[in-house]
Design a protein around this motif. Structure first.
Motif, PDB file in Angstrom:
ATOM      1  N   ARG A 282      52.101  34.342  40.737  1.00  0.00           N
ATOM      2  CA  ARG A 282      53.057  35.448  40.614  1.00  0.00           C
ATOM      3  C   ARG A 282      52.331  36.787  40.546  1.00  0.00           C
ATOM      4  N   GLU A 283      51.251  36.860  39.798  1.00  0.00           N
ATOM      5  CA  GLU A 283      50.529  38.126  39.665  1.00  0.00           C
ATOM      6  C   GLU A 283      49.927  38.563  40.993  1.00  0.00           C
ATOM      7  N   LEU A 284      49.306  37.642  41.711  1.00  0.00           N
ATOM      8  CA  LEU A 284      48.724  37.995  43.000  1.00  0.00           C
ATOM      9  C   LEU A 284      49.814  38.295  44.036  1.00  0.00           C
ATOM     10  N   ILE A 288      50.439  42.875  40.601  1.00  0.00           N
ATOM     11  CA  ILE A 288      50.331  43.466  39.268  1.00  0.00           C
ATOM     12  C   ILE A 288      50.330  42.352  38.236  1.00  0.00           C
ATOM     13  N   THR A 289      49.627  42.531  37.135  1.00  0.00           N
ATOM     14  CA  THR A 289      49.597  41.511  36.094  1.00  0.00           C
ATOM     15  C   THR A 289      50.935  41.440  35.372  1.00  0.00           C
ATOM     16  N   LYS A 297      45.214  43.610  44.120  1.00  0.00           N
ATOM     17  CA  LYS A 297      45.353  43.439  45.558  1.00  0.00           C
ATOM     18  C   LYS A 297      45.961  42.070  45.821  1.00  0.00           C
ATOM     19  N   SER A 298      46.827  41.992  46.812  1.00  0.00           N
ATOM     20  CA  SER A 298      47.462  40.717  47.145  1.00  0.00           C
ATOM     21  C   SER A 298      46.774  40.078  48.340  1.00  0.00           C
ATOM     22  N   GLU A 353      37.749  39.535  42.656  1.00  0.00           N
ATOM     23  CA  GLU A 353      38.124  40.673  41.812  1.00  0.00           C
ATOM     24  C   GLU A 353      39.135  40.258  40.746  1.00  0.00           C
ATOM     25  N   TYR A 354      40.076  39.417  41.132  1.00  0.00           N
ATOM     26  CA  TYR A 354      41.075  38.941  40.166  1.00  0.00           C
ATOM     27  C   TYR A 354      40.422  38.085  39.087  1.00  0.00           C
ATOM     28  N   LEU A 355      39.511  37.203  39.506  1.00  0.00           N
ATOM     29  CA  LEU A 355      38.817  36.358  38.532  1.00  0.00           C
ATOM     30  C   LEU A 355      38.075  37.193  37.489  1.00  0.00           C
TER      31      LEU A 355
END
Length: 377
Positions: A282-284, A288-289, A297-298, A353-355
């Motif tokens: 959902r966040e990706l 947005i968190t 970024k998606s 980047e998300y990790l």
């Protein structure tokens, strides 16, 4: 939006020879619920419908009948969407289920056909190579050469069979079908007739006939529907789940159904990982968190609910066959990586980047972070 638990019986469904089948059709898997609904259904039914519109909606949405029978929900989402879809099928307009990949369009289509006609198998699967014969009719060439054109030599398509029997036909991935083949539906949907010029005849649809088509938003522009064809459909958009809890519920229910048929561990053993997977997707997907503090970024993929179900199911198989039967971060990490990084050139940086910016800093996610880092190295 979507899916849910399957048959209440642990006894596997079987084919005509008595052999257990991997995935029974909806009308077989949920036969007991359809029978219970038919027995309690005293409302008016359109011609050739097995259930009333109210009972069809109850079958999709779930509920408890006056005799205490429990109907499991097949679709978790706004009730009005199901009501509009069912009421459309009760008119002379065809139904187009539209949405991004993974929003249960095919699942809803199958269950609607099962509840309305008692048969969900009158199916045309749309591809770039789908011929016109798949929608209209073909010929038995041995008979054609021996006897010439005749009704006996004609091979009806699923749509033609639905017309002659007053049933519901399904056309999956309509926008993947070439435009000229798509348009063969126009006369069928507008005039409720199918000319057979080789015989100098026409086939007229019996009352109860209708068509459910599906298409996904990402296919617009591949084979865009003509305005003439689009006017023949009433379009219902199936949305993604509104909340994380709703999506967790959908994933849990559907995985439980699949797991029973594959003898996999029960879902409650992995509910923590299911919540994590849904949160990540959902966040990706939203960019947005969940707390709204960090923009993201998606990736290029859809990260749909269906993909989350696939990741969990595969993780449960790993846990069952190569672990202790409990779903852990190491069991789902590779599946998440495969779902997120579809285009290595652009998606790998998004995932890394998300990790580092989100997962690494999240309390209680250390094991999950390490497992994802390991498979991402």
């Amino acid at each position: 939006m979507s899916f849910t638990a399957g048959p209440t019986s642990a006894e596997p469904s079987r084919d005509d020879t008595g052999t257990p089948v991997l995935r029974p059709h909806a009308e077989v898997a949920f036969a007991s619920e359809l029978t219970a609904l038919a027995a309690q259904d005293d409302r008016p039914r359109p011609a050739n419908w097995k259930l009333s519109p109210w009972a069809v909606a109850t079958y999709l949405l779930g509920g408890t009948l006056p005799d205490g029978s429990v109907i499991s929900p097949k679709y978790v989402g706004p009730r009005r969407i199901v009501e509009v879809a069912v009421s459309t099928l009760a008119t002379d307009r065809a139904l187009l289920l539209l949405g991004v990949p993974g929003t249960a369009k095919t699942w809803v289509s199958e269950h609607l056909a099962a509840a309305v006609s008692g048969d969900s198998t009158l199916l045309v699967q749309g591809t770039a190579g789908t011929p016109e014969e798949a929608i209209r009719y073909g010929w038995n060439y041995a008979r054609l050469l021996a006897q010439g054109p005749s009704r006996a030599a004609l091979v009806p398509s699923p749509v033609l069979r639905a017309m002659t029997e007053g049933m519901t036909a399904r056309v999956e991935e309509l926008t993947r079908i070439p435009a000229d083949v798509q348009d063969s539906l126009i006369t069928i949907l507008s005039e409720k007739t199918l000319p057979v010029p080789e015989l100098g005849q026409e086939v007229q649809a019996v009352r109860g006939f209708n068509v459910i088509a599906t298409a996904n938003d990402r296919d617009r522009g591949v084979n865009e529907l003509s305005s003439a064809l689009r006017r023949r459909f009433n379009t219902v958009v199936l949305p993604l789940p509104e909340s994380a809890e709703a999506e967790v519920d959908i994933v849990s229910r559907r995985v439980e159904q699949i797991g029973r048929s594959l003898d996999l561990p029960s879902v409650p053993d992995g509910i923590t990982e299911i919540r994590r997977i849904v949160t990540v997707f959902r966040e990706l997907r939203d960019g947005i968190t969940a707390d709204g503090r960090t923009k993201l970024k998606s990736p290029s993929g859809t990260l749909s609910t269906a993909e989350a179900i696939s990741v969990v199911t595969n993780g449960l198989a790993l846990a069952a066959h190569f672990g202790d039967g409990v779903l852990r971060p190491a069991d789902v990490a590779a599946g998440i990586l495969g779902a997120v990084v579809r285009d290595p050139a652009s998606d790998r940086g998004v995932w890394q980047e998300y990790l580092e910016a989100v997962v690494r800093e999240r309390e209680g996610w250390t094991d999950f972070y390490r497992a994802c880092r390991e498979v991402s190295a």
